[in-house]
Design a protein around this motif. Structure first.
Motif, PDB file in Angstrom:
ATOM      1  N   LYS A   1       0.319  -1.116  -0.276  1.00  0.00           N
ATOM      2  CA  LYS A   1       0.159   0.115   0.150  1.00  0.00           C
ATOM      3  C   LYS A   1       0.975   1.231   0.224  1.00  0.00           C
ATOM      4  O   LYS A   1       0.759   2.137  -1.153  1.00  0.00           O
ATOM      5  N   HIS A   2       1.735   1.392   0.193  1.00  0.00           N
ATOM      6  CA  HIS A   2       3.077   2.118   0.666  1.00  0.00           C
ATOM      7  C   HIS A   2       4.478   1.958   0.423  1.00  0.00           C
ATOM      8  O   HIS A   2       5.209   1.074   1.055  1.00  0.00           O
ATOM      9  N   ASN A   3       5.334   3.025  -0.391  1.00  0.00           N
ATOM     10  CA  ASN A   3       6.863   2.136  -0.638  1.00  0.00           C
ATOM     11  C   ASN A   3       7.033   2.306   0.926  1.00  0.00           C
ATOM     12  O   ASN A   3       8.246   1.501   1.500  1.00  0.00           O
ATOM     13  N   TYR A   4       6.623   2.737   2.225  1.00  0.00           N
ATOM     14  CA  TYR A   4       8.201   3.351   4.081  1.00  0.00           C
ATOM     15  C   TYR A   4       7.464   1.672   4.356  1.00  0.00           C
ATOM     16  O   TYR A   4       7.819   1.461   4.938  1.00  0.00           O
ATOM     17  N   GLU A   5       6.097   0.876   3.667  1.00  0.00           N
ATOM     18  CA  GLU A   5       6.485  -0.497   4.391  1.00  0.00           C
ATOM     19  C   GLU A   5       7.628  -1.475   3.506  1.00  0.00           C
ATOM     20  O   GLU A   5       7.187  -2.182   3.439  1.00  0.00           O
ATOM     21  N   ILE A   6       7.948  -0.686   2.386  1.00  0.00           N
ATOM     22  CA  ILE A   6       9.530  -1.567   2.196  1.00  0.00           C
ATOM     23  C   ILE A   6      10.364  -1.304   3.107  1.00  0.00           C
ATOM     24  O   ILE A   6      10.756  -0.171   2.467  1.00  0.00           O
ATOM     25  N   ILE A   7      11.017  -2.594   3.586  1.00  0.00           N
ATOM     26  CA  ILE A   7      12.330  -1.829   3.649  1.00  0.00           C
ATOM     27  C   ILE A   7      13.080  -3.217   3.404  1.00  0.00           C
ATOM     28  O   ILE A   7      13.106  -4.263   3.080  1.00  0.00           O
TER      29      ILE A   7
END
Length: 404
Positions: A82-88
């Protein structure tokens, strides 16, 4: 329609010889090969804009930052986060799992239960055992059957209001079994448990949609899907990533630092301490683009053909047994020759230029279940051919003759 002969031209290593024979590379479940298009991205980074990211106002730093964050966006789109900041971005699947396991140390208490499966890689077993040692939580195991499938009735019986976490691989690296993760996730959520799916083996074959799966955490490595080693991802739902404390302390993951108190940066930087594998992250994005250009539906169709053909041909050899016979599996064939150690078979195949993996494949509990020391594992990718499978079959026949 996928044209493997055309695709093979993208992979320089496939034209080399090993022991005077054309290389037949069937160790894709360990590491896939890298196309020239991704190699060019790596060379371009070090040739033209090698610099540290997020910290510099100079041109090279800004270019590197833009490319790195663009790769994160590419990966987000691929997995439908849903969000790019959910990809670590991490060092790989193993670090991603350890990050979550470390984070749950403060969220579990004695008597809580966590569930893994009998099909797991050691990297999806050991961190949870360590978590149990730190917290007093109890580890439960979903058993498997002789076909290499998880027994869902037993899984249902393990679930309770004490279950806090469930960890299962999407695809078994040792047997190729595709696990029913949609069912596993749904049942875990019904008792309030979070789910982490190890996607290291699925991402080369399947395009996961983390929102459709409703999975809490999903992990993978670039080097299984035509990218470089030393980089991977942790997808986590925003609410879970906000609950977990930082995994490591250092630069980049901070907001403010004083000797009295430190506050942490927001997502994703909270979990990305220090200088990351910048080139690796950028190349990971390029590898995702490369595979999407070929198309995952075409990849799956072609690899299923290779699996069916390889299974048929290998079973023509008397005394050969395949482990992992689920109807729902991907292009991995683990086998043994009766009375012959898998290491010996693998050594002779290497002399013929054929690269396979031998041993327990970091899945010792599976080998113990079958009461074997290990297997010979041939794992196929979309750049392999039926002619190479024929070479493998002839090689196994020759090894059998020499070792019997």
């Amino acid at each position: 329609m996928l044209n493997a002969d055309h695709i093979r031209k993208d992979f320089p290593i496939l034209s080399r010889q090993v022991n005077g024979k054309p290389l037949v590379y069937f160790d894709n479940a360990a590491t896939s090969q890298t196309p020239q298009q991704v190699i060019d991205v790596i060379v371009d980074y070090y040739s033209n804009y090698n610099a540290n990211i997020h910290r510099g106002v100079h041109t090279l730093s800004q270019e590197a930052t833009d490319k790195y964050e663009a790769a994160r966006n590419t990966i987000q789109k691929h997995f439908n986060a849903k969000h790019n900041y959910e990809i670590i971005l991490t060092a790989g699947t193993t670090e991603s799992i350890n990050l979550v396991a470390q984070g749950f140390t403060s969220l579990l208490k004695e008597g809580d239960e966590i569930i893994v499966s009998a099909l797991e890689h050691h990297s999806n077993i050991v961190p949870w055992q360590m978590l149990c040692e730190r917290t007093g939580a109890v580890l439960k195991v979903i058993p498997m059957n002789l076909e290499g499938e998880l027994i869902m009735e037993a899984y249902n019986a393990l679930l309770s209001d004490r279950t806090k976490l469930v960890f299962v691989n999407h695809i078994s690296n040792a047997l190729g079994t595709i696990n029913p993760i949609e069912y596993i996730i749904e049942k875990a959520h019904a008792v309030g448990a979070a789910v982490l799916i190890d996607g290291a083996q699925s991402c080369p074959h399947i395009k996961p949609d983390v929102q459709a799966l409703d999975v809490d955490f999903y992990v993978a490595s670039a080097h299984k899907m035509c990218g470089p080693t030393g980089v991977g991802l942790l997808y986590g739902k925003e609410e879970w990533l906000n609950k977990l404390p930082p995994y490591q302390g250092g630069g980049e993951m901070i907001d403010q630092v004083s000797f009295e108190k430190t506050t942490y940066a927001g997502l994703p930087h909270k979990f990305e301490a220090g200088t990351p594998n910048i080139c690796g992250g950028i190349a990971f994005g390029a590898a995702v683009d490369y595979m999407n250009a070929i198309g995952f539906e075409a990849i799956a169709t072609y690899e299923n053909e290779l699996l069916a053909y390889g299974t048929q041909r290998l079973l023509e050899i008397e005394g050969l047994k395949i482990y992992g016979t689920s109807a729902n599996k991907t292009s991995v064939i683990s086998f043994n020759l009766e009375g012959i150690h898998p290491y010996d078979v693998g050594t002779l195949l290497d002399k013929m230029g054929i690269a396979v993996r031998t041993g327990h494949h970091c899945t010792q509990p599976i080998m113990d279940f079958f009461k074997i020391p290990g297997t010979v594992r041939a794992s196929f990718s979309f750049y392999n051919t039926k002619a190479e499978i024929d070479a493998l079959v002839e090689g196994v026949k020759k090894a059998k003759m020499m070792l019997s």
